[in-house]
Design a protein around this motif. Structure first.
Motif, PDB file in Angstrom:
ATOM      1  N   LEU A   1      -5.454   1.773 -24.762  1.00  0.00           N
ATOM      2  CA  LEU A   1      -5.598   1.867 -26.003  1.00  0.00           C
ATOM      3  C   LEU A   1      -7.119   2.680 -26.396  1.00  0.00           C
ATOM      4  CD1 LEU A   1      -4.242  -1.164 -27.946  1.00  0.00           C
ATOM      5  CD2 LEU A   1      -3.091   1.048 -27.752  1.00  0.00           C
ATOM      6  N   GLY A   2      -7.423   3.935 -27.008  1.00  0.00           N
ATOM      7  CA  GLY A   2      -8.529   4.562 -26.933  1.00  0.00           C
ATOM      8  C   GLY A   2      -8.562   5.576 -26.107  1.00  0.00           C
ATOM      9  N   ASP A   3      -7.746   5.460 -24.938  1.00  0.00           N
ATOM     10  CA  ASP A   3      -7.720   6.752 -24.241  1.00  0.00           C
ATOM     11  C   ASP A   3      -6.983   7.813 -24.636  1.00  0.00           C
ATOM     12  OD1 ASP A   3      -9.415   5.326 -22.380  1.00  0.00           O
ATOM     13  OD2 ASP A   3      -7.987   5.527 -20.616  1.00  0.00           O
ATOM     14  N   GLU A   4      -7.042   8.858 -24.194  1.00  0.00           N
ATOM     15  CA  GLU A   4      -6.133  10.152 -24.666  1.00  0.00           C
ATOM     16  C   GLU A   4      -4.824   9.486 -24.264  1.00  0.00           C
ATOM     17  OE1 GLU A   4      -6.659  14.535 -23.584  1.00  0.00           O
ATOM     18  OE2 GLU A   4      -6.001  13.761 -21.849  1.00  0.00           O
ATOM     19  N   PRO A   5      -3.707   9.646 -25.240  1.00  0.00           N
ATOM     20  CA  PRO A   5      -2.443   9.164 -25.012  1.00  0.00           C
ATOM     21  C   PRO A   5      -1.603   9.932 -24.081  1.00  0.00           C
ATOM     22  CG  PRO A   5      -2.533  10.207 -27.160  1.00  0.00           C
ATOM     23  CD  PRO A   5      -3.789  10.341 -26.385  1.00  0.00           C
ATOM     24  N   HIS A   6      -0.865   9.060 -23.045  1.00  0.00           N
ATOM     25  CA  HIS A   6       0.179   9.528 -22.260  1.00  0.00           C
ATOM     26  C   HIS A   6       1.111   8.326 -22.187  1.00  0.00           C
ATOM     27  CE1 HIS A   6      -1.668  13.136 -20.544  1.00  0.00           C
ATOM     28  NE2 HIS A   6      -2.913  12.417 -20.788  1.00  0.00           N
ATOM     29  N   ILE A   7       2.346   8.587 -22.685  1.00  0.00           N
ATOM     30  CA  ILE A   7       3.246   7.370 -22.685  1.00  0.00           C
ATOM     31  C   ILE A   7       4.529   7.729 -21.717  1.00  0.00           C
ATOM     32  CG2 ILE A   7       4.680   6.156 -24.377  1.00  0.00           C
ATOM     33  CD1 ILE A   7       2.668   6.773 -26.497  1.00  0.00           C
ATOM     34  N   TYR A   8       4.888   6.692 -21.063  1.00  0.00           N
ATOM     35  CA  TYR A   8       6.085   6.850 -20.289  1.00  0.00           C
ATOM     36  C   TYR A   8       7.131   5.650 -20.470  1.00  0.00           C
ATOM     37  CZ  TYR A   8       3.284  10.073 -17.225  1.00  0.00           C
ATOM     38  OH  TYR A   8       2.827  11.162 -16.893  1.00  0.00           O
ATOM     39  N   GLU A   9       8.557   5.857 -20.756  1.00  0.00           N
ATOM     40  CA  GLU A   9       9.452   4.967 -20.739  1.00  0.00           C
ATOM     41  C   GLU A   9      10.422   5.428 -19.325  1.00  0.00           C
ATOM     42  OE1 GLU A   9      10.176   2.639 -22.831  1.00  0.00           O
ATOM     43  OE2 GLU A   9       8.519   2.763 -23.909  1.00  0.00           O
TER      44      GLU A   9
ATOM     45  N   VAL B   1      13.638   4.198 -17.249  1.00  0.00           N
ATOM     46  CA  VAL B   1      15.060   3.692 -17.390  1.00  0.00           C
ATOM     47  C   VAL B   1      15.595   3.651 -15.853  1.00  0.00           C
ATOM     48  CG1 VAL B   1      17.414   3.655 -18.070  1.00  0.00           C
ATOM     49  CG2 VAL B   1      15.396   4.311 -19.459  1.00  0.00           C
ATOM     50  N   ILE B   2      15.394   2.327 -15.257  1.00  0.00           N
ATOM     51  CA  ILE B   2      15.848   2.207 -13.968  1.00  0.00           C
ATOM     52  C   ILE B   2      17.051   1.548 -13.772  1.00  0.00           C
ATOM     53  CG2 ILE B   2      15.434   1.226 -11.824  1.00  0.00           C
ATOM     54  CD1 ILE B   2      12.194   1.214 -12.772  1.00  0.00           C
ATOM     55  N   ARG B   3      18.199   2.335 -13.188  1.00  0.00           N
ATOM     56  CA  ARG B   3      19.551   1.686 -12.867  1.00  0.00           C
ATOM     57  C   ARG B   3      19.972   1.978 -11.423  1.00  0.00           C
ATOM     58  NH1 ARG B   3      20.448   4.699 -17.738  1.00  0.00           N
ATOM     59  NH2 ARG B   3      21.041   3.326 -19.390  1.00  0.00           N
ATOM     60  N   GLY B   4      19.753   0.783 -10.619  1.00  0.00           N
ATOM     61  CA  GLY B   4      19.986   1.021  -9.270  1.00  0.00           C
ATOM     62  C   GLY B   4      18.625   1.515  -8.660  1.00  0.00           C
ATOM     63  N   ASN B   5      18.779   2.491  -7.950  1.00  0.00           N
ATOM     64  CA  ASN B   5      17.608   3.359  -7.431  1.00  0.00           C
ATOM     65  C   ASN B   5      17.434   4.771  -8.423  1.00  0.00           C
ATOM     66  OD1 ASN B   5      17.067   1.591  -5.226  1.00  0.00           O
ATOM     67  ND2 ASN B   5      18.387   2.631  -3.988  1.00  0.00           N
ATOM     68  N   GLY B   6      18.318   4.831  -9.267  1.00  0.00           N
ATOM     69  CA  GLY B   6      18.168   6.173 -10.170  1.00  0.00           C
ATOM     70  C   GLY B   6      16.800   5.660 -11.235  1.00  0.00           C
ATOM     71  N   VAL B   7      16.434   6.717 -11.820  1.00  0.00           N
ATOM     72  CA  VAL B   7      15.494   6.744 -12.726  1.00  0.00           C
ATOM     73  C   VAL B   7      15.571   7.922 -13.870  1.00  0.00           C
ATOM     74  CG1 VAL B   7      12.934   6.666 -13.423  1.00  0.00           C
ATOM     75  CG2 VAL B   7      13.670   5.440 -11.422  1.00  0.00           C
ATOM     76  N   THR B   8      15.579   7.427 -15.242  1.00  0.00           N
ATOM     77  CA  THR B   8      15.548   8.610 -16.023  1.00  0.00           C
ATOM     78  C   THR B   8      14.395   8.073 -17.011  1.00  0.00           C
ATOM     79  OG1 THR B   8      17.354   7.383 -17.340  1.00  0.00           O
ATOM     80  CG2 THR B   8      17.922   9.163 -15.817  1.00  0.00           C
ATOM     81  N   GLY B   9      14.347   8.919 -18.281  1.00  0.00           N
ATOM     82  CA  GLY B   9      13.435   8.259 -19.121  1.00  0.00           C
ATOM     83  C   GLY B   9      12.907   9.585 -20.056  1.00  0.00           C
ATOM     84  N   VAL B  10      11.854   9.079 -20.554  1.00  0.00           N
ATOM     85  CA  VAL B  10      11.026   9.854 -21.397  1.00  0.00           C
ATOM     86  C   VAL B  10       9.378   9.677 -21.207  1.00  0.00           C
ATOM     87  CG1 VAL B  10      10.428  10.296 -23.986  1.00  0.00           C
ATOM     88  CG2 VAL B  10      12.836   9.675 -23.379  1.00  0.00           C
ATOM     89  N   TYR B  11       8.959  11.093 -21.436  1.00  0.00           N
ATOM     90  CA  TYR B  11       7.404  10.972 -21.311  1.00  0.00           C
ATOM     91  C   TYR B  11       6.825  11.647 -22.797  1.00  0.00           C
ATOM     92  CZ  TYR B  11       2.974  13.119 -20.894  1.00  0.00           C
ATOM     93  OH  TYR B  11       1.570  13.639 -21.171  1.00  0.00           O
ATOM     94  N   CYS B  12       5.884  11.192 -23.425  1.00  0.00           N
ATOM     95  CA  CYS B  12       5.463  11.949 -24.590  1.00  0.00           C
ATOM     96  C   CYS B  12       3.994  11.798 -24.495  1.00  0.00           C
ATOM     97  CB  CYS B  12       6.037  11.545 -25.976  1.00  0.00           C
ATOM     98  SG  CYS B  12       5.836   9.796 -26.095  1.00  0.00           S
ATOM     99  N   ARG B  13       3.247  12.749 -25.189  1.00  0.00           N
ATOM    100  CA  ARG B  13       1.779  12.560 -25.500  1.00  0.00           C
ATOM    101  C   ARG B  13       1.805  11.582 -26.986  1.00  0.00           C
ATOM    102  NH1 ARG B  13      -1.866  15.959 -23.456  1.00  0.00           N
ATOM    103  NH2 ARG B  13      -3.426  14.466 -24.565  1.00  0.00           N
ATOM    104  N   ASN B  14       2.531  12.016 -28.047  1.00  0.00           N
ATOM    105  CA  ASN B  14       2.824  11.259 -29.228  1.00  0.00           C
ATOM    106  C   ASN B  14       4.248  11.495 -29.614  1.00  0.00           C
ATOM    107  OD1 ASN B  14      -0.332  10.769 -30.028  1.00  0.00           O
ATOM    108  ND2 ASN B  14      -0.153  12.956 -29.745  1.00  0.00           N
ATOM    109  N   CYS B  15       4.958  10.285 -29.385  1.00  0.00           N
ATOM    110  CA  CYS B  15       6.430  10.251 -29.421  1.00  0.00           C
ATOM    111  C   CYS B  15       6.974  10.842 -30.889  1.00  0.00           C
ATOM    112  CB  CYS B  15       6.988   9.160 -28.998  1.00  0.00           C
ATOM    113  SG  CYS B  15       6.844   8.874 -27.224  1.00  0.00           S
ATOM    114  N   SER B  16       6.014  10.752 -31.869  1.00  0.00           N
ATOM    115  CA  SER B  16       6.553  11.331 -33.221  1.00  0.00           C
ATOM    116  C   SER B  16       6.133  12.922 -33.310  1.00  0.00           C
ATOM    117  CB  SER B  16       5.572  10.538 -34.261  1.00  0.00           C
ATOM    118  OG  SER B  16       4.309  10.738 -34.299  1.00  0.00           O
ATOM    119  N   ASP B  17       5.768  13.407 -32.395  1.00  0.00           N
ATOM    120  CA  ASP B  17       5.623  14.846 -32.028  1.00  0.00           C
ATOM    121  C   ASP B  17       6.590  15.462 -31.127  1.00  0.00           C
ATOM    122  OD1 ASP B  17       4.817  17.615 -31.855  1.00  0.00           O
ATOM    123  OD2 ASP B  17       2.565  17.051 -31.731  1.00  0.00           O
TER     124      ASP B  17
END
Length: 341
Positions: A42-50, A52-68
């Protein structure tokens, strides 16, 4: 290199995290220590990662501001408890074509996730990510967290006014940000109201005609008795004023009146309230928004995005009545008075 603000916030944040994340053992950690949401402190330039790990596979989402939505990318990759997460972040243009693909790597270190290869941190710099110290928003039951051993977020009760604990009245409205200083382009499009569901939902559409905003509200939208023109649309700073014009229906008798609405826009939320009826708004001295929660509309949906929408012929006389134009048994159509000349 982080700025001075970040250098003061990070130690405090890491201290707070001692109550949120257990100390990591030196041995490899299973997926429950890696999965889910991470962000820069908090207070740093935002970088957000989500992740999703299923077995060894990875998917997900990255955003700077997820409302944008223009900052959102999508994650694909592989996870290994010793080697970490090797993944790409793919950014697309509105037409679906690929704008860019970043090759990135994430590794756990002392309860933090260290990411290399981010386009937001060029020249080999790393991102240090943490679990958010605020935790999840609890509802009526505890909200449990990962990694294992992290305390849950307990339900928050509000005073009932009688000295005991309980859920009490609704919480005050909490805006998602400051009100936007409005231009007509901020208003143009379709806004969906928070009241009414399905067929009877309220749909407000504003369009620019020359240099003048005009509009229509409907719900359902094929019955003129549930449609009203929106007129006298004016903008004063960060505030929008408009009238919903009733000409032949409404709660007044005779049902001919203007319902005056005031609204502000915060991100994609129009926060509106009723001022009264048949008021004339003076832009030089406009009325203030009344106290209270009012109602919310979400948008705007671009006019092209609504192309093809129609309720014509759908459950014409009510739920389940289908497309028949004749009224079902027990339903008497209104007979408008039409005296001869």
């Amino acid at each position: 290199m982080r700025d001075r603000l970040a250098s003061t916030i990070v130690p405090r944040l890491l201290l707070a995290l001692t109550t949120l994340v257990l100390a990591q053992p030196a041995a490899a950690l299973d997926a429950d220590y890696w999965r889910g949401g991470w962000r820069t402190p908090l207070g740093d330039e935002p970088h957000i990662y989500e992740f999703v790990i299923r077995g060894n596979g990875v998917t997900g989402v990255y955003c700077r501001n997820c409302s944008d939505a223009s900052t959102i990318g999508f994650i694909d990759g592989k996870w290994d408890e010793k080697a970490g997460i090797d993944f790409t972040v793919t950014f697309a243009n509105p037409d679906g074509s690929i704008k860019s693909v970043d090759d990135q790597h994430a590794m756990l270190a002392d309860g933090q996730l260290i990411v290399t290869g981010s386009a937001g941190k060029p020249n080999g710099s790393t991102l240090t990510l943490v679990k958010d110290p605020r935790g999840a928003d609890p509802g009526g039951a505890p909200a449990y967290h990962l990694p294992p051993g992290t305390p849950p977020a307990l339900p928050v009760t509000r005073p009932t006014g009688g000295g005991g604990a309980g859920f009490g009245p609704p919480a005050p409205y909490w805006p998602a940000g400051p009100s936007k200083a409005l231009q007509p382009a901020d208003v143009v499009g379709t806004w969906i109201a928070s009241f009414g569901l399905g067929m009877n939902r309220q749909i407000f559409t504003f369009l620019l005609v020359g240099d003048r905003l005009r509009g229509v509200v409907c719900g359902r939208c094929d019955n003129p008795f549930t449609i009203g023109a929106m007129e006298n649309i004016i903008i004063v700073g960060d505030t929008l004023y408009f009238d919903i014009v009733h000409q032949d229906w409404g709660e007044s008798d005779p049902p001919t009146f203007d319902r005056n609405i005031v609204a502000r826009i915060v991100q994609n939320e129009m926060i509106a309230a009723t001022l009264g009826k048949n008021l004339v708004i003076n832009p030089a001295n406009p009325p203030a928004r009344p106290a209270g929660r009012g109602f919310t509309l979400v948008g705007p949906i671009a006019p092209e995005g609504t192309r093809g929408n129609s309720s014509e012929g759908v459950d014409v006389w009510g739920p389940g009545t289908g497309s028949a134009i004749q009224p079902p048994p027990g339903r008497t159509p209104i007979r408008p008075a039409n005296p001869g000349r």
